[in-house]
Design an enzyme around this catalytic site. Sequence first.
Site, PDB file in Angstrom:
ATOM      1  N   ASP A  41      22.361  -7.143  11.222  1.00 54.16           N
ATOM      2  CA  ASP A  41      20.949  -7.251  11.583  1.00 54.16           C
ATOM      3  C   ASP A  41      20.133  -6.601  10.478  1.00 54.16           C
ATOM      4  OD1 ASP A  41      18.833  -7.801  13.735  1.00 54.16           O
ATOM      5  OD2 ASP A  41      18.486  -5.688  13.309  1.00 54.16           O
ATOM      6  N   GLU A  43      16.146  -5.011   9.485  1.00 53.99           N
ATOM      7  CA  GLU A  43      14.770  -4.660   9.812  1.00 53.99           C
ATOM      8  C   GLU A  43      13.981  -4.846   8.527  1.00 53.99           C
ATOM      9  OE1 GLU A  43      13.990  -4.182  12.905  1.00 53.99           O
ATOM     10  OE2 GLU A  43      16.072  -4.098  13.557  1.00 53.99           O
ATOM     11  N   ASN A  89      10.096  -1.183  15.123  1.00 56.84           N
ATOM     12  CA  ASN A  89      11.350  -0.499  14.765  1.00 56.84           C
ATOM     13  C   ASN A  89      11.216   1.010  14.617  1.00 56.84           C
ATOM     14  OD1 ASN A  89      10.315  -0.093  12.062  1.00 56.84           O
ATOM     15  ND2 ASN A  89      10.969  -2.172  11.545  1.00 56.84           N
ATOM     16  N   HIS A 180      15.947  -2.681  18.274  1.00 55.53           N
ATOM     17  CA  HIS A 180      15.171  -2.930  17.061  1.00 55.53           C
ATOM     18  C   HIS A 180      15.522  -1.953  15.946  1.00 55.53           C
ATOM     19  CE1 HIS A 180      13.072  -5.793  19.475  1.00 55.53           C
ATOM     20  NE2 HIS A 180      12.526  -4.868  20.217  1.00 55.53           N
ATOM     21  N   ASP A 185      21.431  -3.128  17.068  1.00 54.26           N
ATOM     22  CA  ASP A 185      21.236  -4.552  17.328  1.00 54.26           C
ATOM     23  C   ASP A 185      22.440  -5.364  16.849  1.00 54.26           C
ATOM     24  OD1 ASP A 185      18.819  -4.057  18.505  1.00 54.26           O
ATOM     25  OD2 ASP A 185      17.594  -5.007  16.959  1.00 54.26           O
TER      26      ASP A 185
END
Length: 208
Positions: A41, A43, A89, A180, A185
Site C-alpha cells: 500500500d 500513502e 493518513n 490509512h 492497510d
Amino acid sequence: GSAARLKSPESSMPHSNSRSLKKNRELLRLYDGGAVFTAFDTETTGLNAEKDRLLEIGAVKFTKDGVVAIYNQLINPCCPLSPAAMAVNNITLDMVKDCPTEDQVLPGFIDFISDSILVAHNSSFDVKFVNAALGRHGHQPLNNQIEDTVKTSRASFPELERYNLQFLAQHFGINPGKAHRATDDARVCMEVLLRCIRQCPGSCGEEE
C-alpha cells in the site's frame, strides 16, 4: 493509499459480478503451491501520480506458511503535503522531513518485492504512483503479476454493498490497525485476499 480513499472510485459504485471466479481459483492454486505474494500500500501527497509524490510504502510478504517479511518506509517527498492527504493518513511534515527520499527508498522496495505476486486494494492507484516514481529515477516499471483485492472481493462476495478496505475489514472481522497507514492497510489487504480465495462461492471448487 490514502488518496485512493479520497476518490474511492470503486468503493460504492453499482457493479455486477462480471469477474470470473476462475482468477480467484488460480490464485488459490498458486497460494497452495507455495507462491510468494506481497501485499502493499502507498500513502501519497495527493491524487496525481505525475505531480504528487510517495509519502509511505508498506508491504507484507507472505506464503501459505505465513508472513515472511514486513517492509515499511516513510518517505520525504521533498514537496508540500496536502491538507486533504494529511487529514486521512495523519502523516505530517515533521514525521518525514528527515526520512529518505524516493530515489533512496525505491531500490530497497524493489529488492523486497523481488518477483513476488503483488496485491493491492485499488491497485491501479498504487501501481501508478510506484511506476511514476520509478520512472523519475531511471528505473523500469513494475513487471510483477499484480492482483487487485477490489476485484477479488467482488468476485467472491458479489452481495456486498461496498468494497472499500475499511468496510471489508469490518465485514470480515479483520483488525484494521491504523487505517490509512501503509503497512496496516497492506496487512488488511493480505487478509482480504486470503478470505476471498479461501471462501469464494463453492470454495472455488466448482467451475462457473
